[in-house]
Design a protein around this motif. Structure first.
Motif, short mmCIF file in Angstrom:
data_model
loop_
_atom_site.label_atom_id
_atom_site.label_comp_id
_atom_site.label_asym_id
_atom_site.label_seq_id
_atom_site.Cartn_x
_atom_site.Cartn_y
_atom_site.Cartn_z
N PHE A 120 26.78 10.42 -36.04
CA PHE A 120 26.81 8.99 -36.40
C PHE A 120 25.69 8.20 -35.72
O PHE A 120 25.84 7.03 -35.39
N ALA A 121 24.57 8.87 -35.44
CA ALA A 121 23.43 8.22 -34.78
C ALA A 121 23.75 7.74 -33.37
O ALA A 121 23.10 6.84 -32.85
N PHE A 122 24.74 8.37 -32.74
CA PHE A 122 25.04 8.05 -31.34
C PHE A 122 24.43 9.14 -30.45
O PHE A 122 23.30 9.56 -30.70
N MET A 123 25.16 9.67 -29.49
CA MET A 123 24.51 10.47 -28.46
C MET A 123 24.73 11.97 -28.53
O MET A 123 24.05 12.73 -27.83
N GLN A 124 25.69 12.43 -29.30
CA GLN A 124 25.97 13.87 -29.37
C GLN A 124 24.81 14.56 -30.12
O GLN A 124 24.60 14.29 -31.30
N PRO A 125 24.05 15.44 -29.44
CA PRO A 125 22.80 15.94 -30.04
C PRO A 125 23.00 16.73 -31.33
O PRO A 125 24.03 17.36 -31.54
#
Lengths: 423, 423
Positions: A120-125
């Motif tokens: 979702f365009a957050f931090m989990q690569p």
């Protein structure tokens, strides 16, 4: 290392009859065959469809001249699955294209495929690796979009930035990233994260390439004039300068020296307190909006969220409307104060990222030098060309005045040439 | 005529143990059985699911106390088809609920069903008829949402306004419509029409009901204090006053007199030229954004658009980025000028619509007295209680200052009581 593809140069070659859109598509597919196994920038690709599209008549005369375009996978596409970097949406097929996808197609672009994104365009690569050194992160969240350009697999890709998701991966991958003024490109059909911050932008090899593509897609006059204007830069290190590595400081100083050597004025600017204070406002604004943007996923698909996102959203629920409103007021004050402070300059010159791309793939790096500029809505360009201590790219960031995207791209192009000539 | 259901009163009765959520759901279903055949406000309804939900434990203690909520059919719902008033989306099932739907559910609301909308919330009428007189339009675009409240079928419904789609149908149907400050309620999961204008709002029987529901859903302090504050109204007729029918003028004058009789000050205010000029800016802003919002439908489903929408979008394609930017600047100037001009008042009192609901169902009426306030983002409330020449409702509009929704609702409630007491 495959050479990067210049969108502006390819379009010019197509218009001059030296290349066809099919030639370009084949060149991209050749690079993809060579590099994609290592880089893993794509979540979906349809080579046959790309070649078929590239044979359509009349493409050369259209604004994007039949160039392939990669689309970050949080952007809706009818012809490709839109997985949003989350198992919740594996195989999801939206009923309509995002507005920007239709704009690219209408401009004569060929949608080549979907580019990996963090969850979702957050931090989990995402699985994407940095084409400049595979053992390192490409940055995030627009990982595949930056990496595909760096690897020479595509000339143009679309990405988004809510914190630092365009400028940071561009810096890490050594490409040009352009985050336009807020709302210059329509976000309809993107999975929202925080509606006051989500900004659509572009990656390309050089400043001229993102300017060309943004102008072609938007129908706006965004290509800087070749009028010899020499910009006056405000050198800004921000209250977070201590978070930049020594080689990031060295890169910023090198960029400033190159600009001066090319004739530009560079003046140190300390940001007004209201602007610096707004950095702390990014947190509540993003969290409050994210808690609502992911209300459905939180309520219905909790077990399919990464721990990173789930714990972020868990604390985001506690941001009150009053805290959100106060943060929004702080950002409004910052926008006005920044406009005043930067009024005498053509652009701000500052860090793109804290340094080189971190080693490994457990993190995508820090948005600490990006989120303030996202909050103010100012146009930002990552200018490539410098490297850090280990030889990986370190970009510098040109931040312009809101709505002055053409001038911002002009200042970025000036700096890009100055850095190139200085080497 | 079935009596309207007061959300605030029902919630109070539930909390006091005099009613259960199941009683309320059954009362709604009884009214639906009686009235829906004539009114046709729903596009989807699941009576069994509503009764099942109403039996859930603990609802009485939650902010919405288990009240049924109707959702305009351009708002995404997982549990009901989301047809958007267009054959393109017949039977469409979104993968996620809109944020506002989750907010309502989290607040203890029960989603009763979907309410008819004009095609994509534009001008092509829905089948809904005005519960006050079936031969007349209920207005648009939030036709079903306004009609369901007027017919006593639901206590709360959600609607949206891009031009005049909340205030106008509220006026025509004799209910309270509340268009909050721009972005107070999140539009994530709504089919966009024009992102600078699209605003989510509520319908209820009285001002206290929309204030109650908006506070419950948003978690914000929106319920006006009972502190005896007597508002100072600015009576505004606008440069378009000649477009209001004589009975609309009479209603506005009657409202002003009632307010004065109740002790309020009412001063005539001529809008500054910058504010009046912004009325002309609504067109280019809406058209430019709509051309992009419907890019996919235009490119892929052209034959399934109504002639009304297709011809609107055909001309919308011709609005240039420069015209759009100029209109956006004009609206920014208007926002500032309005803030200055209205600074000495608690609220503006003006027309809600040009008059009574037009006869027939070929048109949903004119947004000419709404679009300027949508553009400025100001909170607006339709106050019911007055009637026109033929005995149909004519509302008056209370327009507050941006972000001062609680005060605006307070002024509207004062006026509502004054009108009621004056009769």
């Amino acid at each position: 290392m495959t050479e990067m593809l210049s969108a502006a140069a390819l379009a010019q070659a197509i218009r001059a009859g030296r290349l066809t859109p099919l030639d370009v598509a084949e060149r991209c597919l050749e690079a993809i065959r060579t590099r994609e196994g290592d880089v893993q920038a794509f979540t979906a690709l349809d080579a046959d469809a790309l070649l078929t599209q590239a044979r359509a008549p009349g493409l050369a005369a259209r604004p994007l001249a039949g160039l392939p375009v990669g689309v970050k996978d949080i952007i809706d596409t009818v012809d490709f699955p839109t997985g949003r970097g989350s198992p919740i949406y594996t195989g999801y097929r939206p009923v309509a294209d995002a507005a920007i996808v239709r704009m690219a197609v209408r401009a004569g672009g060929l949608i080549a495929g979907k580019m990996s994104t963090t969850e979702f365009a957050f931090m989990q690569p995402s699985p994407t690796r940095n084409p400049r050194r595979l053992s390192h992160t490409p940055g995030g969240s627009s990982a595949g979009s930056a990496a595909a350009v760096a690897a020479g697999m595509l000339p143009i890709t679309l990405g988004t930035q809510t914190g630092g998701s365009i400028i940071r991966p561009a810096s890490f991958c050594g490409v040009t990233g352009y985050k336009p003024s807020f709302k210059l490109l329509p976000v309809l059909g993107l999975k929202p994260f925080a509606w006051s911050l989500d900004t659509l932008g572009l990656f390309g090899a050089h400043v001229a390439d993102v300017a060309f593509a943004a102008a072609a897609i938007s129908g706006r006059d965004l290509i800087p004039a070749d009028d010899g204007h020499v910009p006056h830069f405000a050198l800004v290190s921000t209250a977070r300068a201590h978070l930049a590595a020594p080689d990031a400081h060295a890169a910023l100083e090198a960029a400033a020296r190159a600009a001066q050597k090319a004739g530009a004025r560079v003046s140190v600017l300390d940001l007004p307190a209201e602007v610096e204070a707004a950095d702390a406002a990014c947190g509540p604004v993003q969290a409050f909006e994210a808690a609502l943007a992911f209300a459905d996923e939180w309520d219905r698909h909790h077990g399919e969220l990464s721990d990173t996102l789930a714990s972020y959203l868990a604390s985001a629920q506690h941001v009150t409307p009053d805290e959100y409103d106060a943060a929004r007021r702080a950002s409004r004050r910052a926008r006005h104060a920044l406009a005043d402070a930067a009024a005498g300059f053509d652009a701000i010159l500052t860090f793109s990222a804290t340094g080189e791309a971190p080693a490994g793939h457990a993190t995508t790096g820090s948005p600490v030098f990006n989120r303030l500029w996202t909050l103010t809505g100012a146009p930002c360009v990552n200018v490539a060309g410098l490297t850090g201590a280990s030889g990986l790219p370190i970009g510098v960031q040109v931040v312009g005045r809101f709505g002055r995207d053409r001038a911002t791209l002009g200042a970025a192009r000036f700096l890009e040439r100055a850095i190139h000539d200085g080497h």
